[in-house]
Write an enzyme that holds these catalytic residues in place. Structure first.
Site, mmCIF file in Angstrom:
data_model
loop_
_atom_site.group_PDB
_atom_site.id
_atom_site.type_symbol
_atom_site.label_atom_id
_atom_site.label_comp_id
_atom_site.label_asym_id
_atom_site.label_seq_id
_atom_site.Cartn_x
_atom_site.Cartn_y
_atom_site.Cartn_z
ATOM 1 N N HIS A 268 1.080 -0.711 -0.317
ATOM 2 C CA HIS A 268 -0.352 0.075 0.483
ATOM 3 C C HIS A 268 0.912 1.407 -0.451
ATOM 4 O O HIS A 268 1.715 1.635 -1.076
ATOM 5 C CB HIS A 268 -0.920 -0.221 1.184
ATOM 6 N N HIS A 307 -2.047 -2.498 -9.726
ATOM 7 C CA HIS A 307 -3.044 -1.776 -8.786
ATOM 8 C C HIS A 307 -4.407 -2.572 -9.027
ATOM 9 O O HIS A 307 -5.177 -2.987 -9.933
ATOM 10 C CB HIS A 307 -3.196 -0.039 -9.247
ATOM 11 N N ASP A 363 2.989 5.893 -6.356
ATOM 12 C CA ASP A 363 4.500 5.532 -5.706
ATOM 13 C C ASP A 363 5.222 4.898 -6.248
ATOM 14 O O ASP A 363 6.533 5.165 -6.330
ATOM 15 C CB ASP A 363 3.691 3.913 -5.188
HETATM 16 C C1 SDX Z 1 -1.211 2.295 -3.411
HETATM 17 O O1 SDX Z 1 -6.398 1.103 -3.346
HETATM 18 C C2 SDX Z 1 -5.800 1.848 -3.815
HETATM 19 O O2 SDX Z 1 -6.401 2.497 -3.776
HETATM 20 C C3 SDX Z 1 -3.953 2.240 -3.439
HETATM 21 C C4 SDX Z 1 -3.688 3.625 -3.412
HETATM 22 C C5 SDX Z 1 -4.115 4.329 -2.822
HETATM 23 O O3 SDX Z 1 -3.482 6.055 -2.962
HETATM 24 O O4 SDX Z 1 -4.386 4.313 -1.465
HETATM 25 O O5 SDX Z 1 -3.925 4.203 -4.562
HETATM 26 C C6 SDX Z 1 -2.573 3.867 -3.028
HETATM 27 O O6 SDX Z 1 -1.516 1.147 -2.574
HETATM 28 C C7 SDX Z 1 -1.025 1.993 -4.414
HETATM 29 C C8 SDX Z 1 0.045 0.088 -4.721
HETATM 30 C C9 SDX Z 1 1.405 0.481 -4.547
HETATM 31 N N1 SDX Z 1 1.534 -1.207 -3.891
HETATM 32 C C10 SDX Z 1 2.932 -1.331 -5.088
HETATM 33 O O7 SDX Z 1 3.373 -0.445 -5.943
HETATM 34 C C11 SDX Z 1 2.806 -3.026 -4.951
HETATM 35 C C12 SDX Z 1 3.183 -3.192 -6.180
HETATM 36 N N2 SDX Z 1 1.985 -3.466 -6.405
HETATM 37 C C13 SDX Z 1 1.347 -4.552 -5.934
HETATM 38 O O8 SDX Z 1 1.549 -5.709 -4.905
HETATM 39 C C14 SDX Z 1 -0.302 -4.904 -7.129
HETATM 40 O O9 SDX Z 1 -0.076 -4.640 -8.290
HETATM 41 C C15 SDX Z 1 -1.135 -4.579 -5.678
HETATM 42 C C16 SDX Z 1 -0.960 -4.963 -4.356
HETATM 43 C C17 SDX Z 1 -1.429 -2.844 -6.022
HETATM 44 C C18 SDX Z 1 -2.605 -4.710 -6.379
HETATM 45 O O10 SDX Z 1 -2.446 -6.161 -6.323
HETATM 46 P P1 SDX Z 1 -3.534 -7.114 -6.602
HETATM 47 O O11 SDX Z 1 -5.058 -5.931 -7.258
HETATM 48 O O12 SDX Z 1 -4.060 -7.985 -5.142
HETATM 49 O O13 SDX Z 1 -3.728 -7.945 -7.939
HETATM 50 P P2 SDX Z 1 -2.249 -10.092 -8.061
HETATM 51 O O14 SDX Z 1 -1.808 -8.913 -6.450
HETATM 52 O O15 SDX Z 1 -3.818 -10.615 -7.825
HETATM 53 O O16 SDX Z 1 -1.763 -9.442 -8.815
HETATM 54 C C19 SDX Z 1 -2.325 -9.443 -10.193
HETATM 55 C C20 SDX Z 1 -1.511 -10.743 -10.829
HETATM 56 C C21 SDX Z 1 -0.500 -11.318 -10.642
HETATM 57 O O17 SDX Z 1 -0.294 -12.503 -11.187
HETATM 58 P P3 SDX Z 1 -0.815 -13.578 -11.604
HETATM 59 O O18 SDX Z 1 -0.712 -14.560 -10.152
HETATM 60 O O19 SDX Z 1 -2.414 -13.807 -12.159
HETATM 61 O O20 SDX Z 1 0.171 -14.735 -11.832
HETATM 62 O O21 SDX Z 1 -0.681 -9.817 -11.068
HETATM 63 C C22 SDX Z 1 0.619 -9.753 -10.493
HETATM 64 C C23 SDX Z 1 1.179 -11.375 -9.800
HETATM 65 O O22 SDX Z 1 1.763 -11.692 -8.958
HETATM 66 N N3 SDX Z 1 1.336 -8.697 -10.288
HETATM 67 C C24 SDX Z 1 2.899 -7.986 -10.181
HETATM 68 C C25 SDX Z 1 2.089 -6.739 -9.735
HETATM 69 N N4 SDX Z 1 1.136 -6.631 -8.945
HETATM 70 C C26 SDX Z 1 0.128 -7.625 -9.584
HETATM 71 N N5 SDX Z 1 3.830 -8.462 -11.296
HETATM 72 C C27 SDX Z 1 4.862 -8.063 -10.480
HETATM 73 N N6 SDX Z 1 4.684 -6.628 -9.835
HETATM 74 C C28 SDX Z 1 3.710 -6.444 -9.759
HETATM 75 N N7 SDX Z 1 4.259 -4.772 -8.973
#
Ligand code: SDX
Length: 438
Positions: A268, A307, A363
């Site tokens: 997050h 996201h 971020d």
């Molecule tokens: C913020 O919600 C909000 O609005 C949050 C926010 C706010 O203003 O409040 O916008 C702020 O928190 C932004 C997000 C910051 N976090 C990161 O940058 C951390 C990296 N991102 C991930 O951890 C992820 O993208 C999330 C947590 C942000 C979202 O995850 P989801 O929606 O639960 O998606 P998921 O984990 O189910 O991923 C779907 C697929 C998976 O692959 P498969 O299992 O289908 O093979 O996408 C992949 C994930 O492994 N994936 C990524 C990835 N994010 C998702 N692979 C590589 N790098 C990534 N960053």
């Protein structure tokens, strides 16, 4: 009722139910009438992480994840970032309309005159180790404010709620600055009411022996824009925590501390700090392909990418990228920007990320700017929390005033043991009797 309902046939009982649509949803409680018999509790929905569940009505923030749209109270984030100040946007989020000049003057005056901390707070901060993470200090100190303002428990009193909002919005920059100065062993700098919100924050962070702090206006405005971009984001993880803790009628200080705790997670708001660590780990632009190969092989995540809602470019990331150029004209270019730009270029072309609709989020670039401005990576999420306090308070105020809201208490699908008797100590562990967890 003809077309504005869902017709559900329960084949267990061969019974047909009509469940009315409600603003693009169905009310989960309408499913409880679907039973196999009088003993049956009724149908629930199962939605871990609330991937497809609306928990509230809200008129604060609108996001269209496919189109990359973000609006606060209907105003596009691009216009707010260009034309407003952060305190003006904080007023909009909380009060629902942009302030008139007179309203803004009164609002700024109130917030400005609540920037001081009770002196006991300084002693509280002294209790932390010199190398304590600023986010841990921030969360704890915001919670501790509840002990200084017990009147905050009057959550049904609109005037008391507004007073706590002045206190929280006014004091979070002071707390943040004090955590930073504590880590460096520098004396605390008191707020200077002559300065704007962000100039005063910079003053409390960076004033040393000079009698009056002179903030660089470009950097002060860049910080103000970053605060606007981070101010709210509808029902994100930390906003959900703010509403959930607030739903038990806890005071807004402990609810804000809980929301900040949720924000601190690396998935997050803690991602901005992790992005810098990732760029440091990559080390050079020509190391990017190998790093991306590792991500695609499942060795971690590309921090600052992806996201839950945006399946397009995060509009905030686009604005932050533009702001970065203005900051680097003052601070000098940051080599990490070249690595970040290469990372983005390659990721946006790579099928692995394209298929998963992974774009840079808020971020990804913010940390590079913060570092160029002189912030340590450990302060990045604290900066996020300063700004998001306004959004959390807007969500909290809306929840308190929503007649449909009650204490949050989800249900579960129980997967544990059926009833069983206690096994005497002397008989436990014997293979005949299972005491292992389900
Ligand atoms: C913020 O919600 C909000 O609005 C949050 C926010 C706010 O203003 O409040 O916008 C702020 O928190 C932004 C997000 C910051 N976090 C990161 O940058 C951390 C990296 N991102 C991930 O951890 C992820 O993208 C999330 C947590 C942000 C979202 O995850 P989801 O929606 O639960 O998606 P998921 O984990 O189910 O991923 C779907 C697929 C998976 O692959 P498969 O299992 O289908 O093979 O996408 C992949 C994930 O492994 N994936 C990524 C990835 N994010 C998702 N692979 C590589 N790098 C990534 N960053």
């Amino acid at each position: 009722m003809e077309n504005d309902c869902l017709s559900i046939l329960d084949k267990r009982t061969n019974t047909n139910y009509e469940v009315p649509f409600y603003k693009g949803t169905i009310r989960a409680m309408d499913l409880r009438k679907i039973k196999t018999g009088a003993e049956d509790f009724g149908l629930m929905t199962y939605d871990p992480a609330f991937m497809n569940t609306a928990s509230c009505h809200s008129s604060i923030t609108f996001i269209d994840g496919d189109k990359g749209i973000l609006r606060y109270r209907g105003y596009p984030i691009e216009q707010l970032a260009e034309k407003c100040t952060f305190l003006e946007v904080a007023y909009l989020l909380i009060c629902g309309e942009l302030p008139t000049a007179e309203q803004l003057k009164a609002w700024v005056n109130k917030v400005t005159h609540h920037t001081m901390l009770h002196e006991s707070t300084k002693h509280f901060l002294e209790g932390f180790r010199y190398d304590a993470h600023p986010m841990g200090m921030f969360i704890s100190t915001v919670a501790a404010l509840a002990t200084i303002y017990p009147d905050a428990r009057n959550i049904h009193d609109a005037e008391s709620r507004r007073l706590q909002m002045y206190r929280l919005i006014g004091k979070v920059p002071t707390i943040a600055a004090y955590t930073y100065r504590h880590g460096l062993g520098y004396p605390y700098v008191y707020p200077d009411n002559d300065l704007s919100y962000t100039e005063n924050f910079m003053n409390m962070l960076w004033r040393m022996a000079e009698p009056k702090y002179q903030a660089n206006p470009v950097l002060a405005r860049a910080l103000d824009v970053l605060f606007i971009l981070h101010a709210d984001h509808e029902q994100n993880c930390s906003a959900n925590v703010m509403r959930s803790v607030g739903s038990s009628q806890a005071d807004p200080f402990v609810a804000t501390a809980a929301a900040a705790a949720a924000l601190s997670g690396p998935l997050h708001g803690g991602a901005n700090e992790e992005v810098l660590r990732m760029l440091d780990e990559i080390g050079a632009k020509d190391h990017v392909p190998a790093y991306i190969k590792g991500i695609k092989e499942g060795k971690g995540k590309l921090m600052g990418f992806g996201h839950r809602v945006y399946k397009n470019y995060d509009p905030r990331a686009r604005i932050i990228k533009q702001t970065a150029e203005q900051v680097f004209e003052i601070t000098g270019k940051n080599s990490k920007l070249d690595i970040a730009l290469e990372l983005e270029r390659i990721a946006l072309e790579d099928e692995y990320f394209v298929k998963r609709k992974l774009y840079p989020n808020v971020d990804f670039y913010s940390g590079i700017i913060y570092q160029a401005m002189g912030f340590h990576p450990e302060m990045f999420t604290v900066l996020f929390a300063i700004s998001r306090t306004a959004g959390w308070l807007a969500q909290w105020e809306e929840m308190v005033n929503d007649p449909e809201q009650k204490i949050s208490r989800p249900r579960q699908i129980y997967t544990g043991h059926e009833i069983r008797d206690i096994v005497p100590m002397e008989k436990r562990g014997s293979s005949a009797i299972s005491t292992s967890r389900p």
